[in-house]
Write a protein that holds these residues in place. Sequence first.
Motif, PDB file in Angstrom:
ATOM      1  N   LEU A 108       1.988  17.929 -11.390  1.00 12.92           N
ATOM      2  CA  LEU A 108       2.204  19.338 -10.883  1.00 12.92           C
ATOM      3  C   LEU A 108       3.317  19.946 -11.718  1.00 12.92           C
ATOM      4  N   CYS A 109       4.315  19.490 -12.439  1.00  5.22           N
ATOM      5  CA  CYS A 109       5.311  20.009 -13.120  1.00  5.22           C
ATOM      6  C   CYS A 109       4.715  20.348 -14.667  1.00  5.22           C
ATOM      7  N   ARG A 110       3.804  19.487 -15.178  1.00  8.81           N
ATOM      8  CA  ARG A 110       3.014  19.938 -16.217  1.00  8.81           C
ATOM      9  C   ARG A 110       2.261  21.128 -16.156  1.00  8.81           C
ATOM     10  N   ILE A 111       1.549  21.084 -14.986  1.00 11.83           N
ATOM     11  CA  ILE A 111       0.530  22.323 -14.801  1.00 11.83           C
ATOM     12  C   ILE A 111       1.380  23.527 -14.729  1.00 11.83           C
ATOM     13  N   LEU A 142       2.128   9.658  -5.476  1.00 15.24           N
ATOM     14  CA  LEU A 142       2.828  10.814  -5.122  1.00 15.24           C
ATOM     15  C   LEU A 142       3.739  11.105  -6.260  1.00 15.24           C
ATOM     16  N   ALA A 143       4.370  10.181  -6.719  1.00 14.63           N
ATOM     17  CA  ALA A 143       5.377  10.761  -8.048  1.00 14.63           C
ATOM     18  C   ALA A 143       4.780  11.168  -9.153  1.00 14.63           C
ATOM     19  N   ARG A 144       3.498  10.271  -9.284  1.00 12.58           N
ATOM     20  CA  ARG A 144       2.715  10.820 -10.416  1.00 12.58           C
ATOM     21  C   ARG A 144       2.110  12.135 -10.528  1.00 12.58           C
ATOM     22  N   VAL A 184       0.864  -1.055  -0.101  1.00 14.57           N
ATOM     23  CA  VAL A 184      -0.049   0.121   0.135  1.00 14.57           C
ATOM     24  C   VAL A 184       0.756   1.279   0.074  1.00 14.57           C
ATOM     25  N   GLU A 185       2.033   1.231   0.634  1.00 12.79           N
ATOM     26  CA  GLU A 185       2.891   2.497   0.751  1.00 12.79           C
ATOM     27  C   GLU A 185       3.642   2.596  -0.445  1.00 12.79           C
ATOM     28  N   LEU A 186       3.749   1.680  -1.201  1.00 14.52           N
ATOM     29  CA  LEU A 186       4.563   1.673  -2.481  1.00 14.52           C
ATOM     30  C   LEU A 186       3.638   2.221  -3.646  1.00 14.52           C
ATOM     31  N   TYR A 196       1.450  19.758   0.834  1.00 16.90           N
ATOM     32  CA  TYR A 196       0.503  18.715   1.210  1.00 16.90           C
ATOM     33  C   TYR A 196       1.514  17.472   0.668  1.00 16.90           C
ATOM     34  N   GLN A 197       1.929  17.498  -0.378  1.00 12.60           N
ATOM     35  CA  GLN A 197       2.629  16.251  -0.744  1.00 12.60           C
ATOM     36  C   GLN A 197       3.984  16.118   0.065  1.00 12.60           C
ATOM     37  N   HIS A 198       4.543  17.031   0.513  1.00 17.57           N
ATOM     38  CA  HIS A 198       5.628  16.901   1.507  1.00 17.57           C
ATOM     39  C   HIS A 198       5.424  15.962   2.563  1.00 17.57           C
ATOM     40  N   ALA A 199       4.261  16.528   3.220  1.00 16.04           N
ATOM     41  CA  ALA A 199       3.640  16.134   4.551  1.00 16.04           C
ATOM     42  C   ALA A 199       3.182  14.542   4.301  1.00 16.04           C
ATOM     43  N   LEU A 200       2.644  14.189   3.128  1.00 12.42           N
ATOM     44  CA  LEU A 200       2.084  13.047   2.701  1.00 12.42           C
ATOM     45  C   LEU A 200       3.597  12.110   2.671  1.00 12.42           C
TER      46      LEU A 200
END
Length: 85
Positions: free
Chosen positions: A24-27, A17-19, A9-11, A55-59
């Motif tokens: 986010l980079c495309r945006i 998260l990487a996706r 599940v973590e993987l 948020y992504q960093h906290a996750l």
Amino acid sequence: MKEWNRERVELHMLISLARSQRALCRIIESVADHVENSEQLAGHVADNLKSISDYQHALMLKLTKQSTRKRVNGKPAKPWLNKNV
């Protein structure tokens, strides 16, 4: 929950998260041309992207079981050197 199932599940969450980071980079790239002419819009977009990034960093910290490090202000200590070196 079994350990291997938890790791699975973590993987999947880290892959997601990487996706999300790639999206986010495309945006950012697509919005950059429109924001170039408006400082107000640029500030608004920057604030929103900062919120998403936080948020992504906290996750990521939660998933990898890392704790956040707090910055300590003050005078640094004298360097410790081994006399045998």
